[in-house]
Design a protein around this motif. Structure first.
Motif, mmCIF file in Angstrom:
data_model
loop_
_atom_site.group_PDB
_atom_site.id
_atom_site.type_symbol
_atom_site.label_atom_id
_atom_site.label_comp_id
_atom_site.label_asym_id
_atom_site.label_seq_id
_atom_site.Cartn_x
_atom_site.Cartn_y
_atom_site.Cartn_z
ATOM 1 N N VAL A 21 12.205 64.159 -12.020
ATOM 2 C CA VAL A 21 11.082 63.638 -11.230
ATOM 3 C C VAL A 21 10.024 64.729 -11.084
ATOM 4 N N GLY A 22 10.468 65.947 -10.802
ATOM 5 C CA GLY A 22 9.540 67.073 -10.682
ATOM 6 C C GLY A 22 8.803 67.343 -11.977
ATOM 7 N N ASP A 23 9.510 67.252 -13.093
ATOM 8 C CA ASP A 23 8.861 67.429 -14.398
ATOM 9 C C ASP A 23 7.800 66.367 -14.622
ATOM 10 N N HIS A 24 8.130 65.134 -14.280
ATOM 11 C CA HIS A 24 7.177 64.034 -14.452
ATOM 12 C C HIS A 24 5.939 64.253 -13.576
ATOM 13 N N ALA A 26 4.753 67.094 -12.543
ATOM 14 C CA ALA A 26 3.989 68.213 -13.096
ATOM 15 C C ALA A 26 3.154 67.782 -14.298
ATOM 16 N N LYS A 27 3.694 66.863 -15.098
ATOM 17 C CA LYS A 27 2.939 66.375 -16.256
ATOM 18 C C LYS A 27 1.795 65.468 -15.827
ATOM 19 N N GLN A 28 2.048 64.628 -14.841
ATOM 20 C CA GLN A 28 1.028 63.679 -14.388
ATOM 21 C C GLN A 28 -0.051 64.338 -13.536
ATOM 22 N N SER A 29 0.348 65.337 -12.781
ATOM 23 C CA SER A 29 -0.592 66.019 -11.895
ATOM 24 C C SER A 29 -0.235 67.504 -11.852
ATOM 25 N N PRO A 30 -0.773 68.280 -12.801
ATOM 26 C CA PRO A 30 -0.401 69.700 -12.900
ATOM 27 C C PRO A 30 -0.627 70.509 -11.623
ATOM 28 N N ASP A 31 -1.492 70.053 -10.744
ATOM 29 C CA ASP A 31 -1.744 70.790 -9.513
ATOM 30 C C ASP A 31 -0.804 70.381 -8.375
ATOM 31 N N PHE A 32 0.117 69.443 -8.629
ATOM 32 C CA PHE A 32 1.061 69.015 -7.603
ATOM 33 C C PHE A 32 2.019 70.151 -7.271
ATOM 34 N N ALA A 40 8.827 73.768 1.305
ATOM 35 C CA ALA A 40 9.176 74.840 0.374
ATOM 36 C C ALA A 40 9.665 74.296 -0.960
ATOM 37 N N ARG A 41 10.347 73.130 -0.927
ATOM 38 C CA ARG A 41 10.923 72.568 -2.147
ATOM 39 C C ARG A 41 10.610 71.080 -2.241
ATOM 40 N N LEU A 42 10.633 70.581 -3.466
ATOM 41 C CA LEU A 42 10.418 69.159 -3.693
ATOM 42 C C LEU A 42 11.478 68.334 -2.974
ATOM 43 N N SER A 43 12.716 68.805 -2.942
ATOM 44 C CA SER A 43 13.779 68.057 -2.260
ATOM 45 C C SER A 43 13.477 67.886 -0.770
ATOM 46 N N ASP A 44 12.890 68.887 -0.149
ATOM 47 C CA ASP A 44 12.509 68.776 1.259
ATOM 48 C C ASP A 44 11.413 67.729 1.443
ATOM 49 N N LEU A 45 10.468 67.715 0.525
ATOM 50 C CA LEU A 45 9.376 66.744 0.593
ATOM 51 C C LEU A 45 9.891 65.318 0.437
ATOM 52 N N VAL A 46 10.768 65.074 -0.534
ATOM 53 C CA VAL A 46 11.239 63.709 -0.747
ATOM 54 C C VAL A 46 12.111 63.235 0.414
ATOM 55 N N LYS A 47 12.890 64.135 1.018
ATOM 56 C CA LYS A 47 13.667 63.744 2.195
ATOM 57 C C LYS A 47 12.749 63.338 3.336
ATOM 58 N N ALA A 48 11.693 64.094 3.544
ATOM 59 C CA ALA A 48 10.765 63.820 4.638
ATOM 60 C C ALA A 48 9.913 62.575 4.382
ATOM 61 N N SER A 49 9.763 62.203 3.120
ATOM 62 C CA SER A 49 8.913 61.053 2.799
ATOM 63 C C SER A 49 9.445 59.757 3.378
ATOM 64 N N GLY A 50 10.769 59.645 3.468
ATOM 65 C CA GLY A 50 11.367 58.437 4.010
ATOM 66 C C GLY A 50 11.428 57.267 3.042
ATOM 67 N N ILE A 51 10.966 57.465 1.807
ATOM 68 C CA ILE A 51 10.982 56.365 0.831
ATOM 69 C C ILE A 51 12.111 56.490 -0.170
ATOM 70 N N LEU A 52 12.845 57.614 -0.109
ATOM 71 C CA LEU A 52 13.898 57.862 -1.087
ATOM 72 C C LEU A 52 15.230 58.145 -0.415
ATOM 73 N N GLU A 53 16.293 57.692 -1.073
ATOM 74 C CA GLU A 53 17.644 58.100 -0.706
ATOM 75 C C GLU A 53 17.932 59.352 -1.526
ATOM 76 N N VAL A 54 18.542 60.352 -0.905
ATOM 77 C CA VAL A 54 18.824 61.611 -1.580
ATOM 78 C C VAL A 54 20.335 61.819 -1.608
#
Length: 71
Positions: A21-24, A26-32, A40-54
């Motif tokens: 997901v992180g690779d995708h 980075a390809k779609q939005s290099p400044d992401f 600090a990490r993508l995993s922290d962001l996705v947990k906080a988003s509330g739209i994903l099960e981790v």
């Protein structure tokens, strides 16, 4: 943006490896960068988003799998 990256990276069960997901992203939005959103990490962001099960599996290295939450 995260939702689309998960959908593009998901297997037939709807699960996606967070690294892919992180690779995708980075390809779609290099400044992401999760740090731009205060995480600090993508995993922290996705947990906080509330739209994903981790789900974390394995020991060394840990593998983080994500799936869109069912509505």
């Amino acid at each position: 943006m995260i939702q689309k990256a998960v959908e593009a990276s998901a297997d037939e069960d709807g699960r996606a490896n967070l690294a892919r997901v992180g690779d995708h992203l980075a390809k779609q939005s290099p400044d992401f960068d999760a740090r731009n959103y205060g995480f600090a990490r993508l995993s922290d962001l996705v947990k906080a988003s509330g739209i994903l099960e981790v789900e974390r599996t394995g020991e060394h290295p840990k593998v983080v799998m994500v799936r869109l939450q069912k509505r």
